[in-house]
Design an enzyme around this catalytic site. Structure first.
Site, mmCIF file in Angstrom:
data_model
loop_
_atom_site.group_PDB
_atom_site.id
_atom_site.type_symbol
_atom_site.label_atom_id
_atom_site.label_comp_id
_atom_site.label_asym_id
_atom_site.label_seq_id
_atom_site.Cartn_x
_atom_site.Cartn_y
_atom_site.Cartn_z
ATOM 1 N N ASP A 36 7.471 3.530 3.085
ATOM 2 C CA ASP A 36 8.311 1.772 3.233
ATOM 3 C C ASP A 36 8.003 1.266 2.119
ATOM 4 O OD1 ASP A 36 5.767 2.490 5.013
ATOM 5 O OD2 ASP A 36 6.920 0.902 6.072
ATOM 6 N N ASP A 37 7.138 0.987 1.663
ATOM 7 C CA ASP A 37 6.442 -0.028 0.735
ATOM 8 C C ASP A 37 7.049 0.660 -0.312
ATOM 9 O OD1 ASP A 37 3.476 -0.845 1.420
ATOM 10 O OD2 ASP A 37 3.840 1.167 2.432
ATOM 11 N N THR A 93 2.960 -6.335 2.560
ATOM 12 C CA THR A 93 3.444 -5.003 3.978
ATOM 13 C C THR A 93 2.027 -4.123 3.741
ATOM 14 O OG1 THR A 93 3.908 -3.850 1.977
ATOM 15 C CG2 THR A 93 5.910 -4.945 2.194
ATOM 16 N N ASN A 96 -2.861 2.433 3.717
ATOM 17 C CA ASN A 96 -1.878 3.405 3.860
ATOM 18 C C ASN A 96 -3.029 4.881 3.351
ATOM 19 O OD1 ASN A 96 0.163 3.096 5.536
ATOM 20 N ND2 ASN A 96 1.551 2.571 3.935
ATOM 21 N N GLU A 127 -1.004 -2.715 16.021
ATOM 22 C CA GLU A 127 0.124 -1.605 14.927
ATOM 23 C C GLU A 127 -0.812 -1.496 13.563
ATOM 24 O OE1 GLU A 127 1.327 -1.909 10.572
ATOM 25 O OE2 GLU A 127 1.059 -4.002 11.837
ATOM 26 N N PHE A 128 -0.743 -0.709 12.585
ATOM 27 C CA PHE A 128 -1.602 -0.302 11.589
ATOM 28 C C PHE A 128 -1.960 -1.720 10.845
ATOM 29 C CE2 PHE A 128 -2.401 1.560 7.469
ATOM 30 C CZ PHE A 128 -2.990 2.479 7.764
ATOM 31 N N ASN A 129 -0.679 -2.194 9.872
ATOM 32 C CA ASN A 129 -1.448 -3.158 8.863
ATOM 33 C C ASN A 129 -2.432 -4.316 9.607
ATOM 34 O OD1 ASN A 129 0.495 -1.719 7.607
ATOM 35 N ND2 ASN A 129 1.569 -3.139 6.956
ATOM 36 N N HIS A 145 9.663 0.335 8.215
ATOM 37 C CA HIS A 145 9.363 -0.888 8.293
ATOM 38 C C HIS A 145 9.504 -2.181 6.622
ATOM 39 C CE1 HIS A 145 7.560 0.799 11.464
ATOM 40 N NE2 HIS A 145 6.970 2.403 10.688
ATOM 41 N N ASP A 146 8.368 -1.392 6.201
ATOM 42 C CA ASP A 146 8.346 -2.654 5.314
ATOM 43 C C ASP A 146 9.223 -3.221 4.348
ATOM 44 O OD1 ASP A 146 5.824 -2.480 5.459
ATOM 45 O OD2 ASP A 146 5.245 -1.210 3.993
ATOM 46 N N ASP A 195 1.240 -0.961 -0.021
ATOM 47 C CA ASP A 195 0.081 0.211 0.357
ATOM 48 C C ASP A 195 0.795 1.082 -0.153
ATOM 49 O OD1 ASP A 195 0.868 -0.448 2.658
ATOM 50 O OD2 ASP A 195 -0.674 0.599 3.383
ATOM 51 N N ASN A 245 1.551 0.661 17.096
ATOM 52 C CA ASN A 245 1.638 2.536 16.792
ATOM 53 C C ASN A 245 0.186 3.139 16.890
ATOM 54 O OD1 ASN A 245 0.877 0.589 14.220
ATOM 55 N ND2 ASN A 245 2.832 2.188 13.550
HETATM 56 C C1 PIR Z 1 1.442 2.953 9.040
HETATM 57 C C2 PIR Z 1 2.736 3.111 8.844
HETATM 58 C C3 PIR Z 1 3.722 3.825 9.278
HETATM 59 C C4 PIR Z 1 3.950 4.260 9.810
HETATM 60 C C5 PIR Z 1 2.237 4.414 10.779
HETATM 61 N N1 PIR Z 1 2.359 5.689 11.498
HETATM 62 C C6 PIR Z 1 1.105 4.497 10.399
HETATM 63 C C7 PIR Z 1 2.296 2.336 7.145
HETATM 64 C C8 PIR Z 1 3.814 1.115 6.017
HETATM 65 O O1 PIR Z 1 2.967 1.377 5.328
HETATM 66 C C9 PIR Z 1 4.142 0.164 7.181
HETATM 67 O O2 PIR Z 1 3.490 -0.999 6.241
HETATM 68 C C10 PIR Z 1 3.058 -0.526 8.547
HETATM 69 N N2 PIR Z 1 1.847 0.441 7.828
HETATM 70 C C11 PIR Z 1 3.690 0.417 9.803
HETATM 71 O O3 PIR Z 1 2.557 -0.024 10.303
HETATM 72 CA CA CA Z 2 2.779 -0.412 4.365
#
Ligand code: PIR
Ligand code: CA
Length: 313
Positions: A17-18, A127, A42, A167-169, A242-243, A13, A161
């Protein structure tokens, strides 16, 4: 050292970082990138798909099919992540996409790609939210046996986060995560515990800048934006990238230490929905097919990123 080529499907997405994960997957000779598929996360599906095509264009990746997938999570409403900005990839000028979008739905491209290749040769690398992967496993259950492994960025055993513990994903589609973590395939969770070690420090910025190509300039601008947003929203001096940690692990498992432990997805907790609950208690069950990433070899990781950028040119 000699590594066998690893075939992967990147389900993403983009996302700053993707985009780095795309660069690493495409620029590293050990990785054979079979397809890039997109999922709302995202940003909206439309935006992240545009971004995937735009990044492909920037790095000259014209031979990898790109397919759009789910525009919504399985159950809840879609919620974008503001750290990536309005476009999902703010901070640079995105080139007009010159690579086509596949007519296939991402779920079908994932299934078709896995079934067409020999058993246990294709790894799935999600990711973003796990919606497409969950749907693929439901639409064609045969893929579960057939994939080599799933190496995903998401979750965290001690960190969140998007909530205190999630975590978001994962929290953006917990039901999809539940399906993916409970299928009978090997899942390696590269979560925040690991990715918060992949910090783009000033030294990293310098190294990327010195490569001095169009894609390295593009990446530098993206990371500057990500750095500012991470400082503002989460107080990080250097942003975690991250990804690409998933791809780095597949290229060279010695870059990322893992531990095999059971991981369950919390769906019902008032405070804990979307939590990846890892059970570190002894003894680890014999049939455990989940693992978590624990420690990153930071130097090796960043060297892989620099090398990929140099290879892309
Ligand atoms: C989401 C992401 C990154 C930072 C925040 N604050 C929120 C996305 C990144 O692309 C990664 O895949 C994952 N989600 C990290 O939580
Ligand atoms: Ca991502």
């Amino acid at each position: 050292m000699f590594f066998l080529t690893k075939k992967i499907i990147l389900d993403c997405d983009p996302g700053h970082d993707d985009a780095v994960a795309m660069i690493l997957a495409y620029g590293n000779p050990e990785i054979d990138l079979l397809a890039v598929t997109t999922v709302a996360g995202n940003q909206t599906l439309e935006k992240v798909t545009y971004n995937a095509r735009s990044v492909s264009t920037m790095i000259g990746m014209t031979d990898v099919p790109i397919a759009a997938g789910s525009s919504k999570p399985l159950v809840q409403a879609h919620e974008p992540a503001d750290v990536h900005g309005e476009s999902g990839l703010d901070g640079t000028e995105l080139p007009e996409p010159e690579v086509p979008l596949s007519d296939a739905h991402a779920v079908d491209l994932i299934i078709e790609t896995i079934m067409r290749n020999p058993a246990k040769t294709v790894s799935l690398v999600p990711t973003g939210s796990l919606t497409n992967i969950a749907l693929a496993a439901r639409k064609e259950p045969k893929i579960v046996d057939r994939v080599k492994e799933v190496v995903l960025m998401g979750g965290g055993y001690h960190e969140g986060n998007w909530s205190a513990v999630a975590e978001f994903n994962i929290i953006t589609d917990p039901e999809a995560a539940y399906i993916v973590f409970n299928e009978n395939w090997k899942v390696t969770m590269v979560g925040l515990d690991l990715t918060h070690q992949a910090l783009a420090t000033p030294e990293v910025f310098n190294k990327i800048k010195n490569i001095n190509t169009q894609p390295s300039k593009f990446l530098g601008e993206l990371l500057e934006f990500f750095k500012a947003m991470y400082k503002e929203s989460q107080g990080f001096d250097s942003p975690p990238v991250h990804d690409p940690c998933t791809i780095a692990y597949l290229i060279d498992p010695s870059v990322v230490d893992t531990m095999s432990v059971p991981v369950s997805i919390e769906l019902n907790g008032n405070l804990t929905r979307g939590m990846t609950v890892a059970d570190f208690r002894y003894p680890i069950p014999e049939n455990c097919n989940t693992a978590v990433a624990t420690n990153l070899d930071r130097n090796k990781f960043w060297e892989l990123i620099y090398d990929a950028l140099k290879n892309i040119g």
